[in-house]
Design a protein around this motif. Structure first.
Motif, PDB file in Angstrom:
ATOM      1  N   LEU A 249      16.357  -6.984  -1.492  1.00 38.78           N
ATOM      2  CA  LEU A 249      17.467  -5.980  -1.913  1.00 38.78           C
ATOM      3  C   LEU A 249      18.741  -5.801  -0.990  1.00 38.78           C
ATOM      4  O   LEU A 249      18.603  -4.681  -0.138  1.00 38.78           O
ATOM      5  N   ARG A 250      20.037  -5.862  -1.632  1.00 35.58           N
ATOM      6  CA  ARG A 250      21.171  -5.378  -0.416  1.00 35.58           C
ATOM      7  C   ARG A 250      22.003  -5.340  -1.429  1.00 35.58           C
ATOM      8  O   ARG A 250      22.788  -5.529  -2.698  1.00 35.58           O
ATOM      9  N   MET A 251      22.138  -3.287  -1.299  1.00 35.63           N
ATOM     10  CA  MET A 251      23.092  -3.024  -2.101  1.00 35.63           C
ATOM     11  C   MET A 251      24.096  -1.859  -1.567  1.00 35.63           C
ATOM     12  O   MET A 251      23.712  -1.848   0.087  1.00 35.63           O
ATOM     13  N   THR A 252      25.374  -1.150  -1.983  1.00 36.81           N
ATOM     14  CA  THR A 252      26.082  -0.012  -1.562  1.00 36.81           C
ATOM     15  C   THR A 252      25.326   1.131  -2.055  1.00 36.81           C
ATOM     16  O   THR A 252      26.001   1.198  -3.132  1.00 36.81           O
TER      17      THR A 252
ATOM     18  N   GLY B 125      19.331  12.858  -2.196  1.00 38.13           N
ATOM     19  CA  GLY B 125      19.044  12.002  -2.947  1.00 38.13           C
ATOM     20  C   GLY B 125      18.884  10.654  -3.467  1.00 38.13           C
ATOM     21  O   GLY B 125      18.943  10.155  -4.968  1.00 38.13           O
ATOM     22  N   THR B 126      20.145   9.466  -3.225  1.00 43.30           N
ATOM     23  CA  THR B 126      20.398   8.664  -3.387  1.00 43.30           C
ATOM     24  C   THR B 126      19.207   7.937  -3.242  1.00 43.30           C
ATOM     25  O   THR B 126      18.731   7.096  -4.118  1.00 43.30           O
ATOM     26  N   LEU B 127      18.441   7.503  -1.963  1.00 43.56           N
ATOM     27  CA  LEU B 127      17.387   6.662  -1.758  1.00 43.56           C
ATOM     28  C   LEU B 127      16.519   7.155  -3.252  1.00 43.56           C
ATOM     29  O   LEU B 127      15.752   5.974  -3.327  1.00 43.56           O
TER      30      LEU B 127
ATOM     31  N   GLN C 134      12.674   5.684  -7.047  1.00 47.60           N
ATOM     32  CA  GLN C 134      12.488   5.727  -9.069  1.00 47.60           C
ATOM     33  C   GLN C 134      12.174   4.973  -9.471  1.00 47.60           C
ATOM     34  O   GLN C 134      11.236   4.515 -10.524  1.00 47.60           O
ATOM     35  N   VAL C 135      13.634   4.662  -9.795  1.00 42.71           N
ATOM     36  CA  VAL C 135      13.939   3.282 -10.627  1.00 42.71           C
ATOM     37  C   VAL C 135      12.513   2.076 -10.670  1.00 42.71           C
ATOM     38  O   VAL C 135      12.287   1.718 -11.431  1.00 42.71           O
ATOM     39  N   LEU C 136      12.580   1.653  -9.243  1.00 43.37           N
ATOM     40  CA  LEU C 136      11.213   1.155  -8.683  1.00 43.37           C
ATOM     41  C   LEU C 136      11.113   1.522  -9.092  1.00 43.37           C
ATOM     42  O   LEU C 136       9.501   0.432  -9.507  1.00 43.37           O
ATOM     43  N   SER C 137       9.550   2.204  -8.539  1.00 41.51           N
ATOM     44  CA  SER C 137       8.816   3.325  -9.245  1.00 41.51           C
ATOM     45  C   SER C 137       7.856   2.648 -10.202  1.00 41.51           C
ATOM     46  O   SER C 137       7.088   3.292 -11.359  1.00 41.51           O
ATOM     47  N   ASP C 138       9.472   3.340 -11.395  1.00 44.06           N
ATOM     48  CA  ASP C 138       9.222   4.137 -12.802  1.00 44.06           C
ATOM     49  C   ASP C 138       8.781   1.589 -13.485  1.00 44.06           C
ATOM     50  O   ASP C 138       8.311   1.660 -14.456  1.00 44.06           O
ATOM     51  N   SER C 139       9.292   0.897 -12.129  1.00 44.76           N
ATOM     52  CA  SER C 139       9.029  -0.123 -12.718  1.00 44.76           C
ATOM     53  C   SER C 139       8.179  -0.788 -12.125  1.00 44.76           C
ATOM     54  O   SER C 139       7.427  -2.180 -12.614  1.00 44.76           O
ATOM     55  N   GLY C 140       7.368   0.091 -11.615  1.00 39.14           N
ATOM     56  CA  GLY C 140       5.809  -0.893 -11.364  1.00 39.14           C
ATOM     57  C   GLY C 140       5.980  -2.052  -9.727  1.00 39.14           C
ATOM     58  O   GLY C 140       5.252  -1.892  -9.349  1.00 39.14           O
ATOM     59  N   ILE C 141       7.151  -1.496  -9.444  1.00 40.12           N
ATOM     60  CA  ILE C 141       7.655  -2.320  -8.057  1.00 40.12           C
ATOM     61  C   ILE C 141       8.069  -1.715  -7.126  1.00 40.12           C
ATOM     62  O   ILE C 141       8.353  -0.268  -6.680  1.00 40.12           O
ATOM     63  N   SER C 142       6.404  -2.186  -5.836  1.00 37.69           N
ATOM     64  CA  SER C 142       6.490  -0.684  -4.608  1.00 37.69           C
ATOM     65  C   SER C 142       7.143  -1.270  -3.819  1.00 37.69           C
ATOM     66  O   SER C 142       8.160  -2.343  -3.189  1.00 37.69           O
ATOM     67  N   ILE C 143       7.991  -0.725  -2.278  1.00 39.44           N
ATOM     68  CA  ILE C 143       8.875  -1.034  -1.552  1.00 39.44           C
ATOM     69  C   ILE C 143       7.676  -1.302   0.199  1.00 39.44           C
ATOM     70  O   ILE C 143       7.071  -0.080  -0.150  1.00 39.44           O
TER      71      ILE C 143
ATOM     72  N   SER D  55       7.566  -5.060  -3.011  1.00 42.88           N
ATOM     73  CA  SER D  55       6.332  -6.475  -3.567  1.00 42.88           C
ATOM     74  C   SER D  55       7.142  -6.992  -4.445  1.00 42.88           C
ATOM     75  O   SER D  55       7.535  -7.363  -4.946  1.00 42.88           O
ATOM     76  N   ARG D  56       5.627  -7.914  -4.581  1.00 40.79           N
ATOM     77  CA  ARG D  56       5.616  -9.232  -5.980  1.00 40.79           C
ATOM     78  C   ARG D  56       6.193  -7.992  -6.778  1.00 40.79           C
ATOM     79  O   ARG D  56       4.966  -6.969  -7.441  1.00 40.79           O
TER      80      ARG D  56
END
Ligand code: HSE
Length: 431
Positions: free
Chosen positions: A351-354, A360-362, A367-376, A398-399
């Protein structure tokens, strides 16, 4: 054995030149002399001298010529080419073609017509140019249940990505060179938007899994959205971006997708550059196998066309039921497996975002990814340039299921600290 050749473009002229130059070896392998009986072409091509040949301007003369045993269709497209192949079949001629669009879109009906008439359609040159991948998959791996395959199957696209990465060249400039070299399709959007690769992948998947051709089901994304910074960030993370065709069989169905993909740089296929193609095939008995070679160009493609002529000639006297079936599996045993929608597939993502560079941005993004069950799995963020308040933020996840990932991306895009759209590229380990 008398062949009639239709189309004298890049591949047609290459085929005439290879047939002439290697006639002794080719005839010895075929077990009989092969003669070019007639050539059908709208115009001459300075790349090959046909002054000694019987040339007609009407390609249908070739399909109806009673002295022609095998028609080689090299005109491309799916309208006149389809009529030509049908006419050849009706006249009891075998067909050799390099036309992936024709096979991917109309192969089911053309194969049925050919089988009813007791003739063959050979199409090795339709996929990955000079690499004998059809032969390998259909015959060489005949003992295996194929689990998945992944290929760089568009030479033009790979040439463009390689030149962008190695020389920082401009997309349009490299495409122009690919056209001049005869690699690109008549309509080059077929190359850059992934349609050409989709045609080829559908053919490979049908042979691999034993299913009818299902071109309308494939998911296709081209390379035109790839930015130079993605190539650079991918390298920093230890990956290369390649345009891949991926087909995988699972309990729920078949994955059939063409898109830019991050691949670990240590994989052999990640190092396939320029116009070269490569197809990685995983069979349950043999394990992973890799096929590599030139995927486009006059003589590499002619190499596959002529090999097909030899194959067809050798099978002339064989009964239909003892010939290798068009898709490897007997047509009565083809299974109409469901093709999974892209939302159902599971893979890892880049994922590439600006992002606004403020406290707190990161945290909000993770938090959004963790709430979706997606690991970094990895993160890159640089210091902002002087005078800038926003920075590129790159994540490897993660997958996850595509629909789950897209929902998370939408939520991240809605954050005040994130500017614009998020670029997402799928990541495959191919291990
Ligand atoms: N345009 C195709 C390619 C030609 O670049 O791969 C070979 O199919």
């Amino acid at each position: 054995m008398r062949v009639g050749l239709c189309g004298l473009g890049t591949v047609g002229s290459g085929t005439v030149n290879v047939l002439r130059r290697n006639m002794r070896e080719i005839s010895a392998r075929a077990g009989t002399d092969i003669i070019i009986e007639q050539i059908g072409a709208r115009r001459d091509n300075p790349a090959c001298d046909t002054s000694a040949e019987n040339v007609t301007r009407d390609i249908f003369d070739v399909a109806r010529n009673p002295s022609v045993d095998v028609v080689i269709e090299l005109i491309g497209g799916t309208t006149i080419a389809k009529e030509l192949v049908e006419t050849a079949i009706e006249n009891g001629k075998h067909v050799v073609t390099a036309n992936k669009a024709l096979i991917a879109e109309f192969g089911n009906e053309l194969f049925a017509k050919a089988e009813a008439k007791g003739v063959n359609i050979a199409y090795e040159a339709a996929v990955a140019g000079g690499i004998p991948i059809i032969k390998a998959l259909r015959e060489g791996l005949g003992a295996n249940k194929i689990e998945w395959l992944a290929g760089i199957i568009n030479g033009t696209g790979n040439f463009i990505l390689t030149e962008m990465k190695d020389k920082g060249r401009d997309f349009a400039d490299v495409l122009k060179e690919a056209q001049e070299l005869g690699y690109a399709e008549a309509d080059p959007t077929f190359d850059v938007e992934g349609i050409d690769a989709a045609h080829k992948l559908v053919i490979l998947a049908s042979i691999a899994f034993g299913m009818p051709l299902q071109f309308d089901k494939i998911f296709t994304e081209g390379i035109s959205t790839i930015e130079p910074q993605d190539v650079t960030f991918a390298e920093e993370l230890g990956y290369r971006i390649k345009h891949l065709g991926i087909a995988r069989q699972s309990d729920s169905g078949i994955e059939l997708r063409v898109h830019p993909t991050l691949i670990p740089e240590k994989r052999l296929i990640a190092n396939v550059d320029g116009v070269m193609n490569a197809v990685l095939v995983k069979g349950d008995a043999v394990g992973p196998t890799l096929y590599y070679g030139p995927g486009a160009g006059a003589e590499p493609t002619a190499s596959a066309v002529v090999a097909d002529v030899v194959d067809v000639v050798r099978s002339f006297s064989a009964a239909q039921e003892t010939k290798v079936a068009h898709l490897g599996f007997a047509s009565s045993s083809l299974q109409d497996y469901p093709v999974l929608p892209i939302e159902e597939i599971e893979t890892a993502y880049y994922l590439r975002m600006t992002a606004e560079d403020r406290p707190g941005t990161l945290n909000q993004v993770t938090q959004v990814l963790s709430d979706s069950g997606i690991s970094i799995e990895a993160v890159i963020q640089k210091e902002p340039a002087a005078g800038e308040s926003a920075v590129p933020l790159i994540l490897l996840t993660s997958r996850a299921q595509e629909k789950q990932l897209l929902a998370a991306v939408e939520s991240i895009e809605a954050l005040e600290a994130i500017q614009g759209k998020i670029a997402h590229i799928r990541v495959e380990a191919l291990g």
